[in-house]
Design an enzyme around this catalytic site. Structure first.
Site, PDB file in Angstrom:
ATOM      1  N   HIS A 143      75.206  13.768  21.318  1.00  0.00           N
ATOM      2  CA  HIS A 143      75.298  15.198  21.658  1.00  0.00           C
ATOM      3  C   HIS A 143      76.758  15.634  21.821  1.00  0.00           C
ATOM      4  O   HIS A 143      77.040  16.579  22.556  1.00  0.00           O
ATOM      5  CB  HIS A 143      74.520  15.524  22.939  1.00  0.00           C
ATOM      6  CG  HIS A 143      73.157  14.914  22.977  1.00  0.00           C
ATOM      7  ND1 HIS A 143      72.051  15.541  22.441  1.00  0.00           N
ATOM      8  CD2 HIS A 143      72.724  13.707  23.423  1.00  0.00           C
ATOM      9  CE1 HIS A 143      70.990  14.759  22.586  1.00  0.00           C
ATOM     10  NE2 HIS A 143      71.380  13.625  23.176  1.00  0.00           N
ATOM     11  N   SER A 196     100.637  27.225   9.109  1.00  0.00           N
ATOM     12  CA  SER A 196     100.160  28.597   9.160  1.00  0.00           C
ATOM     13  C   SER A 196     101.324  29.504   8.788  1.00  0.00           C
ATOM     14  O   SER A 196     102.469  29.230   9.128  1.00  0.00           O
ATOM     15  CB  SER A 196      99.674  28.925  10.571  1.00  0.00           C
ATOM     16  OG  SER A 196      99.694  30.322  10.776  1.00  0.00           O
ATOM     17  N   LYS A 220     101.556  25.386  14.050  1.00  0.00           N
ATOM     18  CA  LYS A 220     100.286  24.848  13.556  1.00  0.00           C
ATOM     19  C   LYS A 220     100.443  23.774  12.503  1.00  0.00           C
ATOM     20  O   LYS A 220     101.309  23.820  11.637  1.00  0.00           O
ATOM     21  CB  LYS A 220      99.453  25.987  12.957  1.00  0.00           C
ATOM     22  CG  LYS A 220      99.041  27.025  13.972  1.00  0.00           C
ATOM     23  CD  LYS A 220      97.748  26.684  14.647  1.00  0.00           C
ATOM     24  CE  LYS A 220      96.606  27.127  13.763  1.00  0.00           C
ATOM     25  NZ  LYS A 220      95.324  26.917  14.421  1.00  0.00           N
ATOM     26  N   GLU A 224      88.656  20.203   6.099  1.00  0.00           N
ATOM     27  CA  GLU A 224      87.888  21.456   6.155  1.00  0.00           C
ATOM     28  C   GLU A 224      87.413  21.867   4.764  1.00  0.00           C
ATOM     29  O   GLU A 224      86.271  22.271   4.567  1.00  0.00           O
ATOM     30  CB  GLU A 224      88.745  22.586   6.744  1.00  0.00           C
ATOM     31  CG  GLU A 224      89.009  22.428   8.226  1.00  0.00           C
ATOM     32  CD  GLU A 224      90.066  23.411   8.720  1.00  0.00           C
ATOM     33  OE1 GLU A 224      90.073  24.559   8.257  1.00  0.00           O
ATOM     34  OE2 GLU A 224      90.891  23.007   9.561  1.00  0.00           O
TER      35      GLU A 224
END
Ligand code: ARG
Length: 476
Positions: free
Chosen positions: A174, A295, A301, A308
């Site tokens: 979980h 970024s 970043k 992704e």
């Protein structure tokens, strides 16, 4: 459309009147430009050109051996196809929309090079069994490449697992800290998934490796052909047993896409974990900069774009699987033009898989783990609570009573802001009098993982044994 259809027709006639197609003999007017563009597949099926040539060579050699094609004709076909193969490989070949697809483009060029012998190549054959053969040859090679890439990725996982056979991290259920595991063990879970993926692909390859040629359009041919000769030359394990089935089913392509979809499911799970692990709140790993991007607005970043994107690309592979299922559904026997739509999804599936696997073999090899952060996270979640319960059971308590006692101990430790292993003995003994000094051995992370030393367990000795076994399988 109705208002200007005569104009469209007129232009179409003007543009196509010059060239007859391979099959236009019985037609009263040439096909319209729009229809030509709509029905042509040469824009994408030229990818199978080398397979088409291999198939044609095997077919013409068989025709000669069966006395259907003369030796001089065969020689001309062989040398003509060899030069076409060179033209295609060097990018010199002129692909033409008028010739519709890869098959007719090559056949037309062959006839322009060698004359009448080129027109005899198609004896006892149809584009229907030809295309079914080409796709199988093409997909067979792709499967071999993808299988090797999966093995590369597995080797990267193995190398990392070996490095981290003792590195402790929290195992999750979980997405909550559950029990300590070794990072090596965690990585080997993916090795198993990719192993099943490889065996699914090998299975698919076995079933697709039968020769459709000889089925001709649908009913076979009246020429005394010997299909086994062609099968042998092209490396097929046998010939398709039913001509109608041979030209019409694309279940092998669907099967490949299903196996590919599962590869992407597995990769997407790994991607998701990588995205979490590089997040500073986890900080379990860092990815090499060459796999990350920045970024344009936030200078601090470093984004895990590759995982992704791969996670996203799984969607297009699932889409191709659904597309092919829908394409096949309800098609009456035998060949239907619907099947021309099988290629783009199939090609894109193989391309996506190849690119993604190649990148991930490198990415996994290049990641570096942060054992201190993993350890800290494992210490924060009372990950050894089950070990304490097991300890109590070994001292004579029933498991449910042990579970209850440990739950209370956890509550106590949580309030005190410490891990179970940091509670003094006297505190622990409040929850059960059977607890003695030896409890600290099971409460440590090391004690917990090394206790799970059975087959398939997370203990470092087991991880090392699993690595040895996996290496052997990968070599064999
Ligand atoms: N381009 C076609 C395909 O990909 C080749 C077979 C065409 N056969 C036919 N009878 N129209 O399926």
């Amino acid at each position: 459309m109705a208002a200007n259809s005569s104009a469209v027709k007129k232009t179409a006639r003007k543009q196509t009147a010059t060239k007859a197609t391979a099959w236009s003999g019985r037609f009263a007017e040439p096909v319209s430009e729009r229809v030509k563009r709509y029905t042509a597949s040469v824009g994408f099926d030229q990818r199978m050109a080398q397979q088409d040539i291999r198939g044609s060579l095997a077919h013409s050699r068989m025709l000669h051996q069966c006395g259907i094609l003369s030796r001089p004709d065969l020689r001309k076909i062989e040398s003509g196809l060899a030069s076409i193969s060179r033209e295609i490989a060097s990018g010199q070949f002129q692909w033409s929309l008028d010739a519709e697809d890869v098959h007719l483009n090559i056949e037309r060029r062959l006839t322009s090079l060698i004359g009448d012998a080129g027109k005899r190549l198609h004896t006892g054959r149809s584009r229907n069994d030809q295309v079914a053969t080409d796709i199988r040859l093409w997909l067979r090679d792709e499967i071999d490449t993808i299988e090797a890439l999966l093995a590369d990725l597995q080797r990267s996982l193995l190398a990392q697992a070996e490095k981290h056979a003792d590195t402790i991290m929290p195992g999750f259920t979980h997405l909550q800290v559950a029990q300590p595991v070794t990072f090596g063990h965690h990585l080997l879970a993916y090795l198993e998934m990719f192993e099943r993926d490889r065996s699914r692909l090998a299975d698919c390859r076995k079933r697709l490796n039968v020769l459709p040629l000889g089925a001709a359009a649908l009913a076979g041919t009246s020429f005394p052909i010997r299909r086994e000769l062609v099968a042998r030359e092209l490396g097929f394990d046998g010939v398709a047993r039913n001509s109608l089935d041979a030209v019409s089913d694309r279940d092998f392509a669907i099967e490949f896409c299903a196996a590919a979809a599962l590869v992407m499911v597995h990769l997407s799970r790994l991607c998701e974990e990588l995205v979490l692990w590089v997040n500073p709140r986890f900080a379990f790993i860092t990815l090499p900069d060459r796999f990350c991007t920045g970024s344009s607005i936030m200078p601090q970043k470093k984004n895990p774009d590759v995982p992704e994107l791969a996670r996203g690309k799984s969607g297009r592979v699932f889409g191709h699987l659904m597309g092919l299922l829908a394409l096949m559904k309800g098609q009456p026997l035998a060949y239907n033009k619907d099947n021309q739509e099988d290629k783009e999804p199939l090609f894109d599936t193989a391309d996506t898989l190849r690119d993604t696997l190649a990148i991930f073999a490198e990415l996994v090899a290049g990641l570096s783990a942060n054992p201190a952060a993993m350890r800290q996270a494992a210490l924060e979640g009372f990950a050894t609570a089950t070990d304490l319960a097991d300890y109590l059971v070994k001292k004579g308590l029933a498991f449910r009573d042990a579970h209850e006692a440990v739950a209370l101990a956890v509550k106590h430790a949580e309030k005190a802001g410490v891990d179970l292993s940091e509670l003094p003995l006297a505190d622990l003994q409040q929850f059960s009098p059977v607890i003695a000094k030896d409890v600290y051995r099971v409460l440590t992370l090391e004690g917990s993982v090394s206790a799970r030393r059975h087959t398939g367990g997370t203990a470092p000795v087991q991880v090392r044994a699993a690595i040895v076994a996996a290496r052997k399988r990968l070599q064999g």
